[in-house]
Design a protein around this motif. Structure first.
Motif, PDB file in Angstrom:
ATOM      1  N   PHE A  23      44.411  -2.518   5.702  1.00  0.00           N
ATOM      2  CA  PHE A  23      45.325  -2.379   4.575  1.00  0.00           C
ATOM      3  C   PHE A  23      46.219  -1.164   4.784  1.00  0.00           C
ATOM      4  O   PHE A  23      45.738  -0.030   4.806  1.00  0.00           O
ATOM      5  N   ASP A  24      47.505  -1.412   4.944  1.00  0.00           N
ATOM      6  CA  ASP A  24      48.459  -0.320   5.101  1.00  0.00           C
ATOM      7  C   ASP A  24      48.555   0.450   3.790  1.00  0.00           C
ATOM      8  O   ASP A  24      48.623  -0.141   2.719  1.00  0.00           O
ATOM      9  N   VAL A  25      48.556   1.753   3.851  1.00  0.00           N
ATOM     10  CA  VAL A  25      48.463   2.658   2.708  1.00  0.00           C
ATOM     11  C   VAL A  25      47.056   2.622   2.120  1.00  0.00           C
ATOM     12  O   VAL A  25      46.394   3.635   2.021  1.00  0.00           O
ATOM     13  N   GLY A  26      46.578   1.468   1.738  1.00  0.00           N
ATOM     14  CA  GLY A  26      45.203   1.357   1.256  1.00  0.00           C
ATOM     15  C   GLY A  26      45.055   1.293  -0.242  1.00  0.00           C
ATOM     16  O   GLY A  26      43.997   0.942  -0.747  1.00  0.00           O
ATOM     17  N   HIS A  27      46.119   1.617  -0.998  1.00  0.00           N
ATOM     18  CA  HIS A  27      45.960   1.598  -2.447  1.00  0.00           C
ATOM     19  C   HIS A  27      45.934   0.178  -3.006  1.00  0.00           C
ATOM     20  O   HIS A  27      45.718  -0.005  -4.199  1.00  0.00           O
ATOM     21  N   GLN A  28      46.141  -0.847  -2.140  1.00  0.00           N
ATOM     22  CA  GLN A  28      46.064  -2.225  -2.600  1.00  0.00           C
ATOM     23  C   GLN A  28      44.751  -2.880  -2.165  1.00  0.00           C
ATOM     24  O   GLN A  28      44.650  -4.094  -2.050  1.00  0.00           O
ATOM     25  N   SER A  29      43.695  -2.071  -1.981  1.00  0.00           N
ATOM     26  CA  SER A  29      42.435  -2.592  -1.448  1.00  0.00           C
ATOM     27  C   SER A  29      41.360  -2.800  -2.508  1.00  0.00           C
ATOM     28  O   SER A  29      40.202  -3.043  -2.173  1.00  0.00           O
ATOM     29  N   TYR A  30      41.700  -2.738  -3.802  1.00  0.00           N
ATOM     30  CA  TYR A  30      40.683  -2.859  -4.839  1.00  0.00           C
ATOM     31  C   TYR A  30      40.009  -4.230  -4.820  1.00  0.00           C
ATOM     32  O   TYR A  30      38.789  -4.340  -5.004  1.00  0.00           O
ATOM     33  N   ILE A  31      40.780  -5.293  -4.621  1.00  0.00           N
ATOM     34  CA  ILE A  31      40.179  -6.639  -4.581  1.00  0.00           C
ATOM     35  C   ILE A  31      39.263  -6.755  -3.364  1.00  0.00           C
ATOM     36  O   ILE A  31      38.169  -7.319  -3.448  1.00  0.00           O
ATOM     37  N   HIS A  32      39.702  -6.187  -2.258  1.00  0.00           N
ATOM     38  CA  HIS A  32      38.873  -6.130  -1.055  1.00  0.00           C
ATOM     39  C   HIS A  32      37.548  -5.427  -1.349  1.00  0.00           C
ATOM     40  O   HIS A  32      36.485  -5.874  -0.891  1.00  0.00           O
ATOM     41  N   LYS A  33      37.578  -4.376  -2.145  1.00  0.00           N
ATOM     42  CA  LYS A  33      36.341  -3.657  -2.481  1.00  0.00           C
ATOM     43  C   LYS A  33      35.432  -4.517  -3.363  1.00  0.00           C
ATOM     44  O   LYS A  33      34.210  -4.507  -3.205  1.00  0.00           O
ATOM     45  N   ILE A  34      36.044  -5.256  -4.297  1.00  0.00           N
ATOM     46  CA  ILE A  34      35.257  -6.151  -5.145  1.00  0.00           C
ATOM     47  C   ILE A  34      34.555  -7.209  -4.297  1.00  0.00           C
ATOM     48  O   ILE A  34      33.365  -7.495  -4.480  1.00  0.00           O
ATOM     49  N   LEU A  35      35.285  -7.774  -3.340  1.00  0.00           N
ATOM     50  CA  LEU A  35      34.739  -8.862  -2.517  1.00  0.00           C
ATOM     51  C   LEU A  35      33.724  -8.384  -1.488  1.00  0.00           C
ATOM     52  O   LEU A  35      33.034  -9.196  -0.877  1.00  0.00           O
ATOM     53  N   THR A  36      33.637  -7.084  -1.294  1.00  0.00           N
ATOM     54  CA  THR A  36      32.703  -6.551  -0.293  1.00  0.00           C
ATOM     55  C   THR A  36      31.605  -5.718  -0.944  1.00  0.00           C
ATOM     56  O   THR A  36      31.060  -4.796  -0.327  1.00  0.00           O
ATOM     57  N   GLY A  37      31.298  -6.045  -2.215  1.00  0.00           N
ATOM     58  CA  GLY A  37      30.076  -5.538  -2.823  1.00  0.00           C
ATOM     59  C   GLY A  37      30.163  -4.216  -3.541  1.00  0.00           C
ATOM     60  O   GLY A  37      29.135  -3.544  -3.720  1.00  0.00           O
ATOM     61  N   ARG A  38      31.354  -3.816  -4.029  1.00  0.00           N
ATOM     62  CA  ARG A  38      31.468  -2.503  -4.665  1.00  0.00           C
ATOM     63  C   ARG A  38      31.913  -2.576  -6.129  1.00  0.00           C
ATOM     64  O   ARG A  38      32.326  -1.575  -6.716  1.00  0.00           O
ATOM     65  N   THR A  39      31.797  -3.748  -6.725  1.00  0.00           N
ATOM     66  CA  THR A  39      32.245  -3.931  -8.111  1.00  0.00           C
ATOM     67  C   THR A  39      31.525  -2.997  -9.067  1.00  0.00           C
ATOM     68  O   THR A  39      32.133  -2.447  -9.997  1.00  0.00           O
ATOM     69  N   ASP A  40      30.220  -2.799  -8.857  1.00  0.00           N
ATOM     70  CA  ASP A  40      29.440  -1.995  -9.791  1.00  0.00           C
ATOM     71  C   ASP A  40      29.787  -0.511  -9.749  1.00  0.00           C
ATOM     72  O   ASP A  40      29.296   0.274 -10.566  1.00  0.00           O
ATOM     73  N   ARG A  41      30.667  -0.106  -8.828  1.00  0.00           N
ATOM     74  CA  ARG A  41      31.046   1.313  -8.726  1.00  0.00           C
ATOM     75  C   ARG A  41      32.433   1.586  -9.313  1.00  0.00           C
ATOM     76  O   ARG A  41      32.903   2.717  -9.267  1.00  0.00           O
ATOM     77  N   PHE A  42      33.070   0.583  -9.888  1.00  0.00           N
ATOM     78  CA  PHE A  42      34.439   0.769 -10.375  1.00  0.00           C
ATOM     79  C   PHE A  42      34.540   1.697 -11.583  1.00  0.00           C
ATOM     80  O   PHE A  42      35.618   2.237 -11.855  1.00  0.00           O
ATOM     81  N   ASP A  43      33.433   1.915 -12.291  1.00  0.00           N
ATOM     82  CA  ASP A  43      33.476   2.899 -13.368  1.00  0.00           C
ATOM     83  C   ASP A  43      33.680   4.306 -12.823  1.00  0.00           C
ATOM     84  O   ASP A  43      34.072   5.211 -13.572  1.00  0.00           O
ATOM     85  N   THR A  44      33.420   4.499 -11.534  1.00  0.00           N
ATOM     86  CA  THR A  44      33.547   5.821 -10.915  1.00  0.00           C
ATOM     87  C   THR A  44      34.802   5.934 -10.047  1.00  0.00           C
ATOM     88  O   THR A  44      34.944   6.902  -9.298  1.00  0.00           O
ATOM     89  N   LEU A  45      35.693   4.955 -10.147  1.00  0.00           N
ATOM     90  CA  LEU A  45      36.869   4.918  -9.271  1.00  0.00           C
ATOM     91  C   LEU A  45      37.648   6.229  -9.306  1.00  0.00           C
ATOM     92  O   LEU A  45      38.015   6.713 -10.369  1.00  0.00           O
ATOM     93  N   ARG A  46      37.864   6.820  -8.123  1.00  0.00           N
ATOM     94  CA  ARG A  46      38.678   8.023  -7.930  1.00  0.00           C
ATOM     95  C   ARG A  46      38.093   9.247  -8.634  1.00  0.00           C
ATOM     96  O   ARG A  46      38.762  10.252  -8.813  1.00  0.00           O
TER      97      ARG A  46
END
Length: 632
Positions: free
Chosen positions: A68-91
């Motif tokens: 992902f160039d820049v990387g700020h458009q990778s949130y869906i990628h994170k959801i699909l790779t098992g990190r949904t439960d950590r979104f309350d702690t994003l950034r």
């Protein structure tokens, strides 16, 4: 679907188009809900939901490499790779990073917070793959705005020459952090309006085959007609000229269209570019209708209205103070021209652009070009002011050295986001600029303690005609101080004593002034009288003041919200060595490592850059100094 149960994207391969559409809607609602609390890059991610799902369905991460160039458009990628439960702690401190992070997941194969890097990295992976005789796909996903970066064009040139198997996904939403500029943007616009080039080409080929071979002329010209058709259908066909097979434009929100073209791409040998058209902010009305891209990166907001949640009566942003002062200076300084590398909104220059469109030049994501362009303007007697983030100025180091400082040109740099920036983390912390600017001959560097001093520094930068000058200022809002009506230049290299003292001295500037004053007050309660100096000129140093304090043999603590290696404190040590002083000096600043994301106060506490630690360091120096005097 319970998104927290997703651990691996492999399940997507079994989903129908209808099921993918349901999942896409669920992901959008999840992001809108979560980011209303944490903030983050909402618009970019809402625009790539279907695209990310389609890529993960048709490629097999992490065997296949998705970059992902820049990387700020990778949130869906994170959801699909098992990190949904950590979104309350994003950034947040110790929480989920807003960019790809290798330590988070094996699916994050490339880390990027700056644009235009994915194509070069992907080419490196493709070369490594072929040298090792392995078999996997390499798929960089790059935005249209990032193509203005020279590095991306260098990579396109190399990829087209080498003919490696590579699938480039061009996510074209017609907008990066700000509206895109330049010939590439216009070329992509023509491609969008031209329709499906490959489909038309195939239909033309079928038509030509049906024409009876009456005479040799048609037979001889048929191929030429077919090949030249692409120039008619898609003006320029830039990417095919670079050596790519071009597919598109593709509707980035239509799973069937995406599947068709990704399937074509996977079957095609050599470099392929799939041109995908997406809508930034898709699925959330306030973000969809945002013409100024204020939903690119957002803080907390009210979901129903889209209203941003901000503290009441906040002081103006530092960048707004700089922009407003530039507007004031236009009438006085007819040489003034403001340059920005695609950061009109981030640098709060939108009003300046509206009022003085001929005085502002947005060069797109092209920091190297921005610096040398400014140098070229300066050779002709202009006064260019380059508004740029500290983290992005890093990308133009050679241009600073070779084109600006070596020629001692009158370029003013407004360095935004200097110091720790917090949520965007290690790729965006503006902590290196002092170290990489300070050692450049002819460079002057300054940083204000408050907004009032900031406006005077803007004026100083624009009236200074003895070479390059840099004004650093932090992210966020100022202190709310009273502003002077009239502007005046500050004497170059002259520091300001904020609090008198005889027992020791704290030298600091910018964001750590408040810390120093509070520490001095704490020490006063313990019977110690500590001087606080606003060392607002980081280069040149206030040599008369330093000579005076070092001749008095009082302990010195330097404090900076920047890296210690090669920083301001180092320059004070160098001064002492050059003049034969042997003072008691302690440097406080950021350690020799990258600082990750989190609240700035939490990060400062982590690296022990606090008033409490400053008190301890000063007391330790005073004790050592007293012991030394007793032994003498």
């Amino acid at each position: 679907m319970d998104l927290t149960k997703i651990k691996n994207p492999a399940f997507l391969k079994k989903l129908s188009t209808e099921e993918l559409e349901v999942l896409a809607a669920e992901i959008r609602q999840f992001l809108i809900r979560k980011l209303s609390v944490t903030g983050g890059h909402l618009g970019a991610n809402l625009g790539v939901v279907e695209l990310t799902l389609a890529l993960h369905k048709h490629f097999s991460s992490p065997t296949d490499k998705l970059l992902f160039d820049v990387g700020h458009q990778s949130y869906i990628h994170k959801i699909l790779t098992g990190r949904t439960d950590r979104f309350d702690t994003l950034r947040q401190y110790k929480g989920l990073c807003g960019f790809p992070k290798m330590v988070e997941s094996e699916h994050d194969v490339w880390e990027a917070g700056h644009s235009s890097t994915s194509l070069s990295a992907a080419m490196g992976m493709a070369i490594a793959r072929d040298m090792k005789q392995e078999d996997y796909s390499v798929v960089p996903i790059i935005g249209d705005g990032a193509l203005t970066g020279g590095m991306a064009l260098e990579a396109l040139n190399h990829i087209g020459h080498e003919k490696k198997n590579l699938t480039v996904i061009l996510n074209d939403n017609e907008m990066s952090i700000a509206g895109n500029v330049g010939a590439l943007h216009n070329a992509l616009g023509r491609m969008r309006s031209a329709g499906k080039y490959n489909r038309v080409k195939d239909e033309l080929e079928l038509l030509l085959k049906k024409i009876p071979a009456v005479g040799g002329k048609i037979a001889q010209t048929a191929e030429r007609v077919k090949d030249s058709m692409k120039y008619f259908m898609v003006p320029g066909m830039l990417f095919e000229e670079f050596g790519f097979t071009y597919f598109g434009p593709v509707d980035g929100h239509d799973f069937k269209d995406l599947e068709e073209h990704i399937t074509y791409a996977k079957k095609t040998k050599g470099p392929v570019l799939v041109h995908v058209i997406t809508q930034k902010g898709k699925g959330y009305q306030p973000a969809e209708t945002d013409q100024k891209d204020k939903w690119h990166g957002v803080g907390p907001y009210k979901i129903e209205s889209g209203e941003k949640i901000k503290p009441a009566d906040a002081a103006p942003a530092w960048s707004q103070v700089v922009s407003d002062t530039l507007e004031r200076e236009v009438s006085r300084e007819d040489r003034l021209a403001v340059i920005t590398p695609a950061m009109i909104l981030g640098s709060k220059l939108d009003k300046f652009q509206e009022h003085y469109p001929d005085r502002l030049h947005d060069v797109g994501i092209a920091e190297q070009h921005a610096v040398t362009l400014s140098a070229g303007m300066a050779t002709q007697g202009m006064k260019p002011f380059l508004a740029i983030y500290s983290t992005f100025l890093q990308r133009a180091y050679d241009q600073l050295v070779h084109d600006v400082c070596r020629q001692n040109l009158n370029v003013a740099f407004g360095i935004d986001r200097a110091g720790l920036v917090g949520a965007d983390g290690e790729t965006h912390q503006g902590v290196f600029d002092i170290a990489f600017l300070r050692h450049l001959p002819n460079m002057t560097i300054m940083m204000p303690k408050d907004e009032n001093e900031c406006q005077h520094m803007v004026h100083t930068a624009l009236t200074y005609d003895d070479g390059p000058i840099a004004l650093r200022f932090p992210r966020g809002n100022g202190l709310g101080v009273e502003m002077d009506a009239d502007l005046h230049p500050l004497p170059i290299g002259k520091w300001e004593v904020l609090k008198e003292g005889t027992d020791g001295v704290i030298l600091t500037f910018g964001t750590t002034i408040e810390m120093a004053l509070e520490a001095s007050q704490m020490l006063k309660k313990q019977g110690l009288n500590i001087e606080v100096v606003n060392a607002r000129f980081i280069k040149p140093l206030d040599e008369p003041l330093l000579h005076d304090r070092m001749n008095k043999h009082i302990p010195i603590v330097t404090v900076e919200e920047a890296v210690l290696k090669g920083g301001f404190g180092s320059s004070v040590l160098e001064f002492a060595e050059e003049h034969g002083y042997k003072p008691q000096i302690k440097r406080m600043g950021l350690p020799d490592r990258y600082i990750e994301h989190g609240n700035v106060k939490e990060l400062l506490a982590e690296v022990q850059l606090t008033k409490e630690q400053l008190v301890l360091e000063m007391k330790a120096l005073l004790t050592a100094s007293n012991d030394k005097q007793k032994r003498a």
